[in-house]
Design a protein around this motif. Structure first.
Motif, mmCIF file in Angstrom:
data_model
loop_
_atom_site.group_PDB
_atom_site.id
_atom_site.type_symbol
_atom_site.label_atom_id
_atom_site.label_comp_id
_atom_site.label_asym_id
_atom_site.label_seq_id
_atom_site.Cartn_x
_atom_site.Cartn_y
_atom_site.Cartn_z
ATOM 1 N N UNK A 115 0.805 -1.228 0.000
ATOM 2 C CA UNK A 115 0.000 0.000 0.000
ATOM 3 C C UNK A 115 0.829 1.266 0.000
ATOM 4 N N UNK A 116 2.048 1.172 0.518
ATOM 5 C CA UNK A 116 2.914 2.351 0.575
ATOM 6 C C UNK A 116 3.246 2.790 -0.855
ATOM 7 N N UNK A 117 3.410 4.097 -1.079
ATOM 8 C CA UNK A 117 3.693 4.517 -2.462
ATOM 9 C C UNK A 117 5.095 4.079 -2.890
ATOM 10 N N UNK A 118 5.257 3.950 -4.206
ATOM 11 C CA UNK A 118 6.459 3.305 -4.718
ATOM 12 C C UNK A 118 7.753 4.007 -4.298
ATOM 13 N N UNK A 119 7.735 5.341 -4.310
ATOM 14 C CA UNK A 119 8.957 6.060 -4.008
ATOM 15 C C UNK A 119 9.422 5.756 -2.575
ATOM 16 N N UNK A 120 8.484 5.745 -1.643
ATOM 17 C CA UNK A 120 8.810 5.416 -0.246
ATOM 18 C C UNK A 120 9.271 3.960 -0.150
ATOM 19 N N UNK A 121 8.613 3.085 -0.875
ATOM 20 C CA UNK A 121 9.022 1.679 -0.855
ATOM 21 C C UNK A 121 10.454 1.523 -1.343
ATOM 22 N N UNK A 122 10.800 2.282 -2.382
ATOM 23 C CA UNK A 122 12.160 2.172 -2.918
ATOM 24 C C UNK A 122 13.188 2.792 -1.963
ATOM 25 N N UNK A 123 12.768 3.787 -1.187
ATOM 26 C CA UNK A 123 13.670 4.352 -0.166
ATOM 27 C C UNK A 123 14.044 3.288 0.864
ATOM 28 N N UNK A 415 4.984 -1.028 -13.545
ATOM 29 C CA UNK A 415 6.126 -0.126 -13.684
ATOM 30 C C UNK A 415 7.410 -0.958 -13.744
ATOM 31 N N UNK A 416 8.318 -0.569 -14.631
ATOM 32 C CA UNK A 416 9.575 -1.327 -14.802
ATOM 33 C C UNK A 416 10.412 -1.310 -13.512
ATOM 34 N N UNK A 417 10.216 -0.285 -12.683
ATOM 35 C CA UNK A 417 10.973 -0.188 -11.421
ATOM 36 C C UNK A 417 10.688 -1.372 -10.496
ATOM 37 N N UNK A 418 9.482 -1.944 -10.633
ATOM 38 C CA UNK A 418 9.123 -3.111 -9.812
ATOM 39 C C UNK A 418 10.000 -4.313 -10.152
ATOM 40 N N UNK A 419 10.571 -4.312 -11.360
ATOM 41 C CA UNK A 419 11.311 -5.485 -11.833
ATOM 42 C C UNK A 419 12.812 -5.405 -11.541
ATOM 43 N N UNK A 420 13.253 -4.305 -10.900
ATOM 44 C CA UNK A 420 14.680 -4.078 -10.673
ATOM 45 C C UNK A 420 14.914 -3.905 -9.172
ATOM 46 N N UNK A 421 15.966 -4.520 -8.651
ATOM 47 C CA UNK A 421 16.203 -4.443 -7.200
ATOM 48 C C UNK A 421 16.394 -3.005 -6.725
ATOM 49 N N UNK A 422 17.338 -2.309 -7.345
ATOM 50 C CA UNK A 422 17.624 -0.932 -6.942
ATOM 51 C C UNK A 422 17.555 -0.043 -8.190
ATOM 52 N N UNK A 423 16.340 0.312 -8.619
ATOM 53 C CA UNK A 423 16.209 1.035 -9.898
ATOM 54 C C UNK A 423 16.830 2.427 -9.874
ATOM 55 N N UNK A 424 17.319 2.797 -11.042
ATOM 56 C CA UNK A 424 17.918 4.127 -11.235
ATOM 57 C C UNK A 424 17.136 4.856 -12.307
#
Ligand code: AMO
Length: 431
Positions: A115-123, A415-424
């Protein structure tokens, strides 16, 4: 002390004999306290196990202080269970806290919620990846990569590893990351393109690589990254794009079959259903695609047009995968081979999106130099690449496939970011 060398996984628990003693270790996702009983939900890479502590367990009271996501090892007796998470549970004999987690957690993922937004999840990616739904994506990625390696081994390709540091762009000048390098400025590779061609001149004949590519594109889209993983394939002594297409379609089908067979629990968790497309894939020329889409001839078919074309093809051929071939010269790269004004070029469209691009390359030195000039590039900058063509270059071609995009579309990720461990991407350079 719980002996970690005896550790089993939560899936082993379900295979263990009733009454036997086993050791598990992992993260405490939940705990529940009911008077003289306590229930812990222990999570490891394979799943969950229910741990029950009754009044025989000396440390019953201390379990109340156990924070969520603390790492523990437990020794217990295997019992039958009525819990949802499997037919067996562990009656706790001994528990050791290996690392106590701080609470509250910065992001929430209890019970596989996203549920958390993607940017926070990636942080907090290290926590986000503890979510079984997120981890499942990377289990599929691992199977997918193994299947790719197997395909190329079985088909007589050599694996290559080329440099990611270069002095020139491989895909035309603009989208280059330039970096200081002692007294020089260098560029990160935009693709393995020029090096995989040099490897053909070297005599590898069939080679592939899975490596990172870097593009300084200011694209804030769901399918663009600044660093992405690319599968690069190159083959010598080809005659046109036929063999390139055959290799790509067989590759995609064998990867999809492997994922379908080996990732059943992950596909179920991610609610992804895999339809393996039939061979051979349909082929549509760029001219016909423009006619179908009512676009001016020579138009670059972008994201939206690709989606429309994909839907039209799906309606007609009942498939998610097809080739778009024979591109007009204005859309080809300097290294492509042409028949008059038509480039021997091929894109693979899967689930309405381009996942790979390729074609036959120009191996005749003089024509190559002219093409470089026609694209307004400076042949001097590309001498490291062009000079080898003077010393015996076989006809060759291949393709580059986006690994992250392939996974994204196999699993229907938004989103392609979901498919990468540490997306850039344009903004994100960490963690
Ligand atoms: P191209 O530039 O089309 O071709 O790239 C090939 C494939 O790589 C993936 N891709 C990307 N994925 C994520 N983010 C990006 N910014 C990104 N850019 C590309 C796509 C795309 O289809 N040298 C040629 C290939 C060849 O001719 O062999 C090349 O790089 O899935």
């Amino acid at each position: 002390m719980v002996n970690l060398s005896r550790r089993k996984s939560t899936s082993d628990l379900q295979k263990a004999r009733i009454g036997s003693t086993i050791v598990l270790a992992g993260w405490v996702e939940k705990s529940k306290h009911l008077g003289k009983l306590a229930f812990l939900s222990l999570r490891d890479r394979e799943g969950y196990a229910q741990i029950v502590a009754n009044k025989k367990f000396m440390g019953l009271q201390s379990l109340k202080d156990l924070t969520r996501e603390s790492v523990v090892s437990v020794k217990g007796k295997v019992k039958t269970s009525k819990a949802k998470i499997g037919g067996k549970e562990l009656e706790l004999i001994e528990l050791e806290v290996l690392s106590r987690a701080e609470v509250p957690l910065p992001i929430e993922f209890l019970g596989g919620t996203v549920e958390t937004d993607m940017s926070k999840r990636l942080d907090y990616r290290y926590l986000d990846l503890r979510n079984p739904k997120v981890l499942a994506i990377f289990k599929v990625r691992s199977v997918m990569l193994n299947a790719i390696h197997k395909f190329f081994r079985d088909n007589d390709f050599l694996e290559m590893q080329t440099s990611k540091i270069s002095e020139a762009g491989a895909e035309g000048g603009a989208e280059l990351f330039k970096l200081p390098y002692f007294k020089k400025t260098i560029a990160l590779n935009q693709s393995q393109q020029l090096y995989k061609q040099l490897i053909m001149i070297s005599g590898f004949e069939k080679a592939y690589e899975i490596g990172t590519s870097y593009r300084a594109e200011k694209s804030h889209t769901h399918r663009h990254l600044t660093e992405f993983w690319q599968l690069d394939v190159e083959m010598s002594f080809i005659d046109g794009i036929g063999e390139i297409m055959k290799t790509q379609e067989k590759l995609l089908v064998s990867v999809l079959r492997a994922v379908k067979k080996e990732c059943k629990p992950e596909l179920e968790l991610l609610k992804a259903n895999i339809d393996v497309p039939k061979l051979p894939f349909p082929k549509i020329s760029h001219v016909d695609a423009c006619k179908l889409l009512k676009l001016k001839q020579g138009t670059d078919i972008g994201t939206e047009a690709e989606r429309k074309l994909g839907n039209l093809v799906k309606k007609k051929y009942k498939t998610d995968a097809f080739f778009l071939i024979n591109f007009p010269e204005n859309l080809t790269k300097f290294y492509a081979m042409h028949d008059g004004k038509i480039g021997r070029y091929v894109d693979l469209i899967y689930k309405n999106n381009e996942i790979s691009s390729g074609g036959q390359r120009e191996h005749r030195y003089d024509i190559l130099i002219n093409q470089i000039k026609n694209k307004k590039l400076n042949p001097k900058d590309l001498e490291f690449y062009t000079t080898p063509f003077k010393f015996g270059a076989p006809p060759h071609g291949g393709f580059g496939m986006g690994i992250d995009r392939m996974l994204m579309f196999i699993l229907n990720l938004p989103n392609v970011r979901e498919a990468v461990l540490f997306p850039r991407d344009v903004e994100r350079t960490g963690p």
